[in-house]
Each structure stands twice: as C-alpha cells, then as structure tokens.
Enzyme design. Structure first.
Site, PDB file in Angstrom:
ATOM      1  N   LYS A  22      52.309  35.525  45.315  1.00 19.65           N
ATOM      2  CA  LYS A  22      51.981  36.717  46.281  1.00 19.65           C
ATOM      3  C   LYS A  22      50.892  36.551  46.997  1.00 19.65           C
ATOM      4  CE  LYS A  22      49.649  39.642  42.820  1.00 19.65           C
ATOM      5  NZ  LYS A  22      48.351  39.099  42.929  1.00 19.65           N
ATOM      6  N   ARG A  96      47.066  48.034  39.038  1.00 14.68           N
ATOM      7  CA  ARG A  96      47.464  46.834  38.058  1.00 14.68           C
ATOM      8  C   ARG A  96      47.748  47.752  36.685  1.00 14.68           C
ATOM      9  NH1 ARG A  96      45.712  41.978  39.713  1.00 14.68           N
ATOM     10  NH2 ARG A  96      45.617  40.254  37.849  1.00 14.68           N
ATOM     11  N   ARG A 135      46.967  25.266  40.087  1.00 11.26           N
ATOM     12  CA  ARG A 135      46.067  26.014  41.010  1.00 11.26           C
ATOM     13  C   ARG A 135      44.736  25.618  40.673  1.00 11.26           C
ATOM     14  NH1 ARG A 135      48.103  32.279  40.838  1.00 11.26           N
ATOM     15  NH2 ARG A 135      46.430  32.320  39.027  1.00 11.26           N
ATOM     16  N   ARG A 168      40.945  27.680  37.767  1.00 12.99           N
ATOM     17  CA  ARG A 168      40.157  29.082  37.450  1.00 12.99           C
ATOM     18  C   ARG A 168      40.046  29.167  35.777  1.00 12.99           C
ATOM     19  NH1 ARG A 168      43.557  33.294  41.171  1.00 12.99           N
ATOM     20  NH2 ARG A 168      43.489  34.169  39.075  1.00 12.99           N
ATOM     21  N   ARG A 179      48.271  36.006  30.323  1.00 17.48           N
ATOM     22  CA  ARG A 179      48.414  36.925  31.500  1.00 17.48           C
ATOM     23  C   ARG A 179      49.697  37.132  31.932  1.00 17.48           C
ATOM     24  NH1 ARG A 179      45.550  34.103  36.206  1.00 17.48           N
ATOM     25  NH2 ARG A 179      45.709  36.238  37.201  1.00 17.48           N
TER      26      ARG A 179
HETATM   27  P1  AMP Z   1      44.094  38.133  40.167  1.00 17.98           P
HETATM   28  O1  AMP Z   1      43.420  37.192  41.253  1.00 17.98           O
HETATM   29  O2  AMP Z   1      44.557  39.047  40.930  1.00 17.98           O
HETATM   30  O3  AMP Z   1      45.188  37.099  39.434  1.00 17.98           O
HETATM   31  O4  AMP Z   1      43.238  38.468  39.170  1.00 17.98           O
HETATM   32  C1  AMP Z   1      42.435  38.003  38.257  1.00 17.98           C
HETATM   33  C2  AMP Z   1      41.786  38.748  37.243  1.00 17.98           C
HETATM   34  O5  AMP Z   1      40.996  39.803  37.685  1.00 17.98           O
HETATM   35  C3  AMP Z   1      42.882  39.420  36.252  1.00 17.98           C
HETATM   36  O6  AMP Z   1      43.227  38.642  35.211  1.00 17.98           O
HETATM   37  C4  AMP Z   1      42.161  40.659  35.892  1.00 17.98           C
HETATM   38  O7  AMP Z   1      41.289  40.201  34.855  1.00 17.98           O
HETATM   39  C5  AMP Z   1      41.218  40.977  36.881  1.00 17.98           C
HETATM   40  N1  AMP Z   1      41.825  42.181  37.766  1.00 17.98           N
HETATM   41  C6  AMP Z   1      42.239  42.099  39.283  1.00 17.98           C
HETATM   42  N2  AMP Z   1      42.749  43.045  39.558  1.00 17.98           N
HETATM   43  C7  AMP Z   1      42.455  44.056  38.620  1.00 17.98           C
HETATM   44  C8  AMP Z   1      42.738  45.436  38.573  1.00 17.98           C
HETATM   45  N3  AMP Z   1      43.209  45.820  39.798  1.00 17.98           N
HETATM   46  N4  AMP Z   1      42.654  45.797  37.260  1.00 17.98           N
HETATM   47  C9  AMP Z   1      42.326  45.377  36.179  1.00 17.98           C
HETATM   48  N5  AMP Z   1      41.881  44.143  36.318  1.00 17.98           N
HETATM   49  C10 AMP Z   1      42.118  43.311  37.493  1.00 17.98           C
END
Ligand code: AMP
Length: 229
Positions: A22, A96, A135, A168, A179
């Site tokens: 995404k 989220r 990644r 990461r 996750r």
């Molecule tokens: P992403 O890059 O979107 O996969 O986010 C990486 C990490 O950031 C996630 O595993 C969460 O720990 C945190 N995170 C990102 N967006 C949110 C959100 N809206 N609410 C809570 N945690 C978030």
C-alpha cells in the site's frame, strides 16, 4: 468495479496489511496524481530519528511492532496536520484503531475536508509476510526500498545519500508475524465500519496482482486516469 466516482476524491485513506504494497501504491498516486502523503509510520520514524519528545516516547512501540497509543497519535496529528497542507491528501497508516476513527472525523470537521474514498489493498497474510522480509530502509534519510519490487541502484546502498541500507527494526521475523496479527485484530473492525457505514466511498483492489495492475485498478477505483496497459 461498481460505484466509481465521477470526480476523483481529493481526500483518500489507503488500507492494507503490512507488506501489502500500500505504501508503494500511495507513493505512486502521490507522484502521478498530486496527493500529499500523510503517513503516520513515516512521521513516527522521523520523530524517532530527530529524537524529539514525541520520538522518545514512540520508539519502544515502533521497535516492538506494537501500535503507538492513540494519545500519542493524536499529538502527532496535532503537530503534523495543519490546514494549509490539506488540499489533496492521502492518509497511509491512519486510522489504525477504532479509537482513531473519531479522531479522523474530528480533523475532517476542524480542517474542513471530507474523505472521498477508503481504498483497501487486499493481500493474504502469507503473501504479505514473504514480501516484508525483502524490505530495506535508509537509516539516514528514511528512503524505502525492496530487494525485488524497488531495488536500489547499488545493492544494499541508498540511492539518495549512499548509506548502507538496513532492515526496518519492525521487519525482523519475530516482529513480522506480530504485525500481521495486530492488523487482523485492529484493522478488521475499521474496514467493516467504513464498508458498512460508507459503502459508496469504500473500494477494494486485489493487491496480489503485479504492481502495475494494482496501480491501474487503484486509479480506476478512484476515478483517475489509469495508465495504458
Ligand atoms: P507503517 O510504516 O505504517 O507500517 O507503521 C510502522 C509502525 O508505526 C507501526 O507498526 C506502528 O507501531 C506505528 N504506527 C504507524 N501508524 C500508526 C497509527 N495510526 N496508530 C498507531 N501506531 C501507528
């Protein structure tokens, strides 16, 4: 696909499990159709790199693969989502949790915009896990790569600043499965909420197709001109 919008929405939320692609899709929509990306994951990682007050409090959650508490996401939104930057926005990674759904509605009201499309990029957990292990991220500037889908010009090296790329912290195998579980637990009710509550603006694309086909489907779902195949 039914219910295609005749006028492309200015405000879009994109959903997809970790590894669904995404974010790559969001980047392409941003680059080719002028959406400014609002990515909570990237904003949180930037706060950690800056080591500011918010970054210090979110770091432990990011490294563990758990979600950051809603209150800290609220602070992040207050800090980052300001009226002048709201012309054409694509939310990636927010909301989220069900707790963040009213937060988005509140920002829509306060800043005077309306989400015109909720776009779900559907991928099975098995496929998503296989993709996540490829990644890479630049520890200096945050640029993201994928060893198959978006490789750097020189292996394991950032195109932008030459830093050695790393996994990461939340792509480590023990964190990847967690996750996925978190996505299933928290995103399913959110998707159900919008699918039922706003069916005219809810769309799903099959994220397991080759990326160009996913992108073309997403463009059509948004009423945007799709690239010729
Ligand atoms: P992403 O890059 O979107 O996969 O986010 C990486 C990490 O950031 C996630 O595993 C969460 O720990 C945190 N995170 C990102 N967006 C949110 C959100 N809206 N609410 C809570 N945690 C978030």
């Amino acid at each position: 696909m039914s219910h295609r919008p005749t006028v492309p929405p200015t405000h879009v939320v994109i959903f997809g499990r970790p590894g669904s692609g995404k974010s790559t899709l969001a980047e392409r929509l941003g680059a080719e159709h002028g959406y400014v990306l609002f990515r909570t994951g990237e904003l949180l990682r930037a706060a950690v790199r800056r080591d500011d007050f918010l970054g210090q409090r979110v770091e432990v959650h990011l490294a563990s693969g758990n979600l950051v508490p809603d209150q800290l996401i609220f602070e992040l939104m207050e800090q980052s989502l300001k009226a002048p930057a709201t012309g054409k926005l694509l939310f990636d990674g927010f909301p989220r949790t069900m707790g963040q759904v009213p937060l988005l509605a509140d920002f829509e009201r306060r800043l005077g915009f309306a989400i015109g499309c909720y776009l779900d990029v559907a991928v099975t957990p098995g496929e998503a896990i296989a993709r996540m292990t490829g990644r890479r991220v630049c520890p200096t500037c945050g640029a993201t790569y994928h060893i198959v889908g978006k490789p750097p010009k020189v292996a394991e090296t950032c195109d932008l600043d030459g830093s050695h790329l790393v996994n990461r912290t939340d792509d480590k195998p023990e964190v990847v499965a967690l996750r996925q579980q978190i996505f299933d637990e928290y995103a399913t009710p959110i998707l159900d909420h919008y699918r039922r509550g706003a069916p005219e603006t809810f769309r799903t694309v099959d994220g397991e197709q080759p990326f160009e086909a996913v992108y073309a489907d997403a463009c059509r779902a948004l009423g945007l001109e799709a690239p010729a195949s």
